[in-house]
Design an enzyme around this catalytic site. Sequence first.
Site, PDB file in Angstrom:
ATOM      1  CG  ASP A   1      -1.811   1.197   1.344  1.00 27.68           C
ATOM      2  OD1 ASP A   1      -1.655   2.135   0.540  1.00 27.68           O
ATOM      3  OD2 ASP A   1      -2.664   1.209   2.259  1.00 27.68           O
TER       4      ASP A   1
ATOM      5  CB  SER B   1      -3.467  13.831 -14.191  1.00 20.94           C
ATOM      6  OG  SER B   1      -4.619  13.939 -15.006  1.00 20.94           O
TER       7      SER B   1
ATOM      8  CE1 TYR C   1      -6.626  10.836 -10.793  1.00 24.63           C
ATOM      9  CE2 TYR C   1      -6.842  12.650 -12.342  1.00 24.63           C
ATOM     10  CZ  TYR C   1      -6.291  11.423 -11.993  1.00 24.63           C
ATOM     11  OH  TYR C   1      -5.401  10.814 -12.843  1.00 24.63           O
TER      12      TYR C   1
ATOM     13  CE  LYS D   1      -2.933  11.582 -10.518  1.00 22.21           C
ATOM     14  NZ  LYS D   1      -1.817  10.607 -10.325  1.00 22.21           N
TER      15      LYS D   1
END
Length: 251
Positions: free
Chosen positions: A64, A144, A157, A161
């Site tokens: 993890d 991203s 998200y 990023k």
Amino acid sequence: MTLDNKTAIITGAGSGMGRATASLFAERGANVAVVDLNGDAATEAVSNIEATVTDADAIAITADVSNSDEVASFIQRTVKEFGSIDVLHNNAGIPQESTPVENVTEQTWNRIQDVNLKSAFLGAKHAVPYMREQGGGVILNTASTAGIRPRTGLSAYAVSKGGMITLTKQLAHELAEDGIRVNAICPVATDTDMLPEFTGDNLSVNAMAETIPLGRLAEPSDIASAAAFLASEEASMVTGSVLEVDGGRDI
């Protein structure tokens, strides 16, 4: 772009972009540690490398990446197995279903930050002492295009990023004197099993593809090629950069 005699750790390498990168690194001559939360996927990725790459040396590790002890353990194991850590590719990440910000739970927010951003901090924290001692290394972070041009419904998200991009630049500045290069890759929507998990009422895979000037989704191999360049000596003067593999999405 040879990676002969280099050792690379690639997280999230059991599938998608990470798996493609692990295979390409092995083809280019690197020893590869395939790290994934899904142990079966990591093992399968290593089996595929061994079946397709002559004399490949790869190991599968279940971990993890948001757990500091587990990150320290897989870095230590890799160094023990191969004698060095030349490339750390913080690639593991999880998606966010397109969701209005008022409907995003704290649990979702925290989990995305932990896996997508804290993991890269932990990777650097535990890998840098080894890299510093051996005289240098490379850290690659998968960010991203959402960190540059956010999309509606991806608040958690996009923030994770964007943070990855800033962390990359911070580390590049901080670690330059140690001969450690740090760069980020910003993929556009990429044709992996994870991609449909981003969709929602206001976002579809087709809608994502329609915003890409080159007219197609990225392929995992596109991202792997960028990573192989940044990890190689051909990129020896490249640090603190954010490489957009986006088909023109961020223009």
